[in-house]
Scaffold this motif. Structure first.
Motif, PDB file in Angstrom:
ATOM      1  N   SER A  25      36.007  35.438  48.623  1.00  0.00           N
ATOM      2  CA  SER A  25      35.172  35.268  47.431  1.00  0.00           C
ATOM      3  C   SER A  25      35.265  33.871  46.841  1.00  0.00           C
ATOM      4  CB  SER A  25      35.582  36.306  46.376  1.00  0.00           C
ATOM      5  OG  SER A  25      36.932  36.093  46.020  1.00  0.00           O
ATOM      6  N   LEU A  46      38.153  42.066  36.948  1.00  0.00           N
ATOM      7  CA  LEU A  46      38.678  43.414  37.215  1.00  0.00           C
ATOM      8  C   LEU A  46      39.931  43.726  36.382  1.00  0.00           C
ATOM      9  CD1 LEU A  46      38.118  43.927  41.043  1.00  0.00           C
ATOM     10  CD2 LEU A  46      36.791  44.804  39.121  1.00  0.00           C
ATOM     11  N   SER A  85      31.557  48.451  48.683  1.00  0.00           N
ATOM     12  CA  SER A  85      32.650  48.914  47.810  1.00  0.00           C
ATOM     13  C   SER A  85      32.123  49.927  46.813  1.00  0.00           C
ATOM     14  CB  SER A  85      33.255  47.754  47.033  1.00  0.00           C
ATOM     15  OG  SER A  85      33.532  46.702  47.901  1.00  0.00           O
ATOM     16  N   ASN A 118      29.952  41.770  39.796  1.00  0.00           N
ATOM     17  CA  ASN A 118      30.667  41.672  41.080  1.00  0.00           C
ATOM     18  C   ASN A 118      29.832  42.275  42.203  1.00  0.00           C
ATOM     19  OD1 ASN A 118      32.892  40.397  40.153  1.00  0.00           O
ATOM     20  ND2 ASN A 118      34.209  42.203  40.060  1.00  0.00           N
ATOM     21  N   TYR A 158      28.795  40.026  45.262  1.00  0.00           N
ATOM     22  CA  TYR A 158      29.393  40.182  46.602  1.00  0.00           C
ATOM     23  C   TYR A 158      28.530  41.004  47.570  1.00  0.00           C
ATOM     24  CZ  TYR A 158      33.427  38.289  44.208  1.00  0.00           C
ATOM     25  OH  TYR A 158      34.232  37.465  43.478  1.00  0.00           O
ATOM     26  N   ILE A 186      43.420  43.161  43.775  1.00  0.00           N
ATOM     27  CA  ILE A 186      42.230  42.697  43.041  1.00  0.00           C
ATOM     28  C   ILE A 186      42.338  42.954  41.537  1.00  0.00           C
ATOM     29  CG2 ILE A 186      40.601  42.853  44.965  1.00  0.00           C
ATOM     30  CD1 ILE A 186      39.726  45.577  43.830  1.00  0.00           C
ATOM     31  N   TYR A 204      43.516  36.900  40.378  1.00  0.00           N
ATOM     32  CA  TYR A 204      43.508  37.038  41.838  1.00  0.00           C
ATOM     33  C   TYR A 204      42.079  36.968  42.359  1.00  0.00           C
ATOM     34  CZ  TYR A 204      44.163  38.577  46.561  1.00  0.00           C
ATOM     35  OH  TYR A 204      44.144  38.610  47.929  1.00  0.00           O
ATOM     36  N   ARG A 205      41.868  36.142  43.378  1.00  0.00           N
ATOM     37  CA  ARG A 205      40.568  36.064  44.037  1.00  0.00           C
ATOM     38  C   ARG A 205      40.829  36.085  45.534  1.00  0.00           C
ATOM     39  NH1 ARG A 205      36.297  32.110  42.520  1.00  0.00           N
ATOM     40  NH2 ARG A 205      35.070  34.017  42.657  1.00  0.00           N
TER      41      ARG A 205
END
Ligand code: ADP
Length: 471
Positions: A423, A433, A457, A372, A376, A413, A418-419
């Motif tokens: 993203s 996650l 993050s 991730n 990202y 998240i 869930y996205r």
């Protein structure tokens, strides 16, 4: 009441509580009243015998001063002044022949000869003799003078028996209201004590019949075990409600997310089936179908892994895992990808740190976080993995300088599938996650995130330190 309903009542907890209470109540009443009766009886007997002993001493004094005549004079004196004699008095020779005897008027029928055949034995011991028809009893104490003469003083137990009989009658009268109080009190207490249980049963019945989980048990405000039970029950309903909502949500998401690849799969197969399709086109279509099927299988497998980890069914091969080596192994897998994207990848972990973990699952956690972070983070950014010891916990931080996560997305998240909108352009299923969280929690650890949109993050894993003994 009909027989079936009677047997139902007999099986109820309230009925059994009432019986128990009644049993203990009656037992304590019987024990207490019995003890009172015995105490009264012994105290009356003690009082009587003390009086007889005093009288005996008086007569002994009289005999020592003036022999039989003095004793008889004393008896006559008492008869004259009190009007009657209260004690039985007898003087006997050494060979048990009665020399003199005064018998209270009430027991005129008493045969003194009974005492003549009887050896007084130890004179200080009490002798008991029936006065008439075994109804009344005479208690006699004796004293033997050095010349062999025996002096006996006795008293009738009848007045004492009268008192005890009245006491017994009173007990018999109060026993009936006591029995009623026992049953009534037991039933009342059982009814009061079981009210929260009845409420809980009614609530359960309504949930079962209506299927509505919104109802809650009322608080009793007593702070006792039953209130705690209601509180825990309500908590359990909250949790079940949350789980059902979560499951519904996840099922909706799964159905939604499966529909797209399945439709794609079908479309590819349909195109390939067209009559004029070339051999090459067919091969490509089949290869795409396999790729799509693999994606679906991977998604289902990950979903199952998450469920297993969350429910505690995941088999973990726990062993001491060196954190430094674990991080280096994971980073090695992503070195090339990071280089291609011009992302600086750095690590820091003390070599001596170890955790108790399933090595493969822990690597899966780090892979997801690192994947991730690189995914990202735009080219030219930085990704850093740092491990440190913090109050008996090993804290592993995966930080990046990527796109960050908006405050609205932050709590979501961790949800399955869930996205965030930002993203969508990246590859992924929205399960990474969720799996990270489930595996870390299965290891008794925690995972947290902090993020600033546009700045990056930071994911924090806290895992229990492996004890030296385990190592
Ligand atoms: P995905 O397959 O979409 O990456 P994940 O469960 O791993 O699924 O992540 C869920 C969402 O969390 C991602 O879609 C993304 O929006 C956000 N996310 C996760 N890690 C990062 C990160 N390092 N930087 C920014 N956003 C992230």
């Amino acid at each position: 009441m009909s027989l079936p309903s009677l047997s139902r009542v007999r099986k109820t907890l309230g009925f059994r509580l009432t019986l128990w209470y009644f049993g203990f109540f009656i037992l304590s009443v019987v024990v207490l009243l019995g003890a009172a009766y015995v105490l009264l009886s012994t105290s009356l007997q003690h009082h009587d015998r003390q009086a007889a002993q005093l009288k005996l001493q008086e007569y002994v004094g009289a005999y020592q001063q003036g022999g039989i005549e003095a004793v008889e004079r004393k008896v006559a004196f008492e008869k004259e002044h009190i009007g009657k004699i209260l004690f039985f008095v007898r003087l006997a020779s050494a060979d048990h022949k009665t020399l003199s005897a005064s018998i209270p008027h009430k027991w005129a029928s008493f045969d003194v000869a009974q005492l003549e055949g009887r050896n007084a034995g130890d004179p200080s011991q009490w002798i008991t003799l029936p006065v008439k028809d075994d109804e009344e009893v005479l208690e006699i104490i004796s004293f033997r003078f050095p010349d062999g003469t025996l002096l006996q003083v006795g008293l009738n137990t009848d007045p004492r028996e009268d008192v005890l009989e009245r006491f017994r009658d009173t007990l018999a009268v109060i026993l009936v209201p006591l029995l009623v109080m026992g049953v009534g009190g037991g039933a009342f207490l059982a009814f009061r004590a079981l009210r929260p249980v009845r409420d809980l049963t009614a609530l359960l019945r309504s949930i079962i019949t209506t299927g509505k989980l919104e109802a809650r048990a009322p608080g009793t405000g007593t702070g006792d075990e039953l209130e705690e039970l209601s509180f825990l029950f309500n908590n359990m309903l909250d949790r079940i409600g949350a789980l059902i909502t979560g499951m519904r949500h996840a099922l909706d998401n799964v159905a939604h997310d499966l529909r797209t690849p399945m439709t794609r799969l079908r479309g590819m197969a349909e195109m390939a089936l067209r009559a004029d399709a070339q051999r090459e086109v067919l091969r490509d279509a089949l290869a795409n179908c396999i790729e799509e099927a693999d994606r679906i299988v991977a998604m289902v497998n990950t979903l199952m892994d998450i469920s297993e980890a969350e429910t505690g069914a995941m088999k973990l091969e726990l062993q001491p895992v060196n954190v430094h080596a674990l991080i280096e192994r994971t980073v090695e897998l992503y070195r090339d990808v990071a280089e291609d994207k011009a992302i600086t990848l750095s690590t820091f972990a003390p070599e001596e740190l170890s955790i108790t973990a399933d090595c493969a699952r822990m690597q899966q956690v780090l892979v997801n976080l690192l994947d991730n972070a690189i995914k990202y983070t735009p080219p030219g950014g930085r990704v850093e993995i740092v491990a440190a010891l913090h109050t008996q916990q090993v804290v592993i931080t995966v930080a990046d300088t990527g796109i960050g996560i908006t405050p609205e997305d932050l709590p979501k998240i961790w949800e399955r599938l869930y996205r965030s909108d930002t993203s969508r352009s990246q590859r992924g299923m929205g399960l990474g996650l969720s799996l990270v969280k489930a595996i870390v929690q299965a290891h008794q650890g925690t995972v947290e995130v902090s993020s600033t949109p546009g700045a990056g993050s930071r994911f924090l894993l806290a895992l229990p330190l492996c004890s030296p003994a385990a190592r």
